[in-house]
Design a protein around this motif. Structure first.
Motif, short mmCIF file in Angstrom:
data_model
loop_
_atom_site.label_atom_id
_atom_site.label_comp_id
_atom_site.label_asym_id
_atom_site.label_seq_id
_atom_site.Cartn_x
_atom_site.Cartn_y
_atom_site.Cartn_z
N THR A 146 124.94 90.98 26.17
CA THR A 146 125.78 92.11 25.82
C THR A 146 125.25 92.72 24.53
O THR A 146 124.82 92.01 23.62
CB THR A 146 127.24 91.67 25.59
N PRO A 147 125.22 94.03 24.43
CA PRO A 147 124.73 94.65 23.21
C PRO A 147 125.70 94.40 22.05
O PRO A 147 126.91 94.30 22.24
CB PRO A 147 124.65 96.13 23.55
N ARG A 148 125.12 94.28 20.87
CA ARG A 148 125.93 94.05 19.67
C ARG A 148 126.64 95.35 19.32
O ARG A 148 126.05 96.42 19.34
CB ARG A 148 125.02 93.63 18.53
N LEU A 149 127.91 95.24 19.02
CA LEU A 149 128.68 96.44 18.69
C LEU A 149 128.37 96.86 17.26
O LEU A 149 128.54 96.10 16.31
CB LEU A 149 130.17 96.17 18.84
N VAL A 150 127.90 98.06 17.12
CA VAL A 150 127.57 98.61 15.81
C VAL A 150 128.58 99.72 15.52
O VAL A 150 128.74 100.64 16.33
CB VAL A 150 126.13 99.18 15.81
#
Length: 170
Positions: A146-150
């Motif tokens: 899952t992509p890291r939330l920025v």
């Protein structure tokens, strides 16, 4: 034998509907010489195809085909007779009945042979194809990347303004 594949069942139903409808129209028009309306014929063929779907879950034996095709011939004759505005029985009713009986018998024989042939070929192909494998048990937990939330910072430079309405309008 119960049929499990829906596409094969639909194709068999379509064949029954189209052959029954076309031979009913041919028998009816050969007995009195009038062709029915094409829209009526197409709708009746669709109705015959739908009616066949309940029977096609199992192999269409000659008895089932006789029931379907005989009922289809009768329904087609009645609907075409009722819908035709210029329908007069110039010929004897015996000729009309004979043409529909011949069409029914011809249809049942052709469809029974075709049904047996198609199902034999389908069984032969199914016996050669590999069987469906059972799924293997999971040996490790499923990992999904899952992509890291920025956090996103949005600055609207054109919208920010310290200016208000003119003083005389307030």
């Amino acid at each position: 034998m119960t049929q499990s594949t829906a596409p094969l069942r639909r194709a068999r139903c379509a064949a029954v509907g189209v052959v029954t409808g076309s031979l009913a129209v041919l028998a009816h028009s050969s007995a009195d010489g009038h062709l029915p309306d094409a829209g009526l014929v197409f709708s009746l063929v669709a109705l015959l195809t739908w009616a066949c779907s309940g029977f096609a879950r199992h192999e269409l034996t000659p008895g089932r085909l006789l029931l379907l095709v005989g009922g289809g011939q009768l329904a087609m004759h009645l609907m075409v007779s009722l819908a035709a505005s210029r329908h007069e029985h110039e010929t004897s009713p015996a000729r009309m009945v004979a043409s529909h009986v011949v069409a029914t018998m011809l249809t049942v024989v052709v469809l029974a042979v075709a049904e047996r042939t198609v199902l034999t070929v389908a069984r032969a192909i199914a016996s050669v194809l590999p069987r469906r494998l059972t799924p293997l048990p999971a040996s490790a937990p499923l990992v999904v990347a899952t992509p890291r939330l920025v956090p996103a910072v949005v600055v609207f430079l054109d919208v920010l303004s310290w200016r208000g309405p003119p003083a005389e309008q307030v």
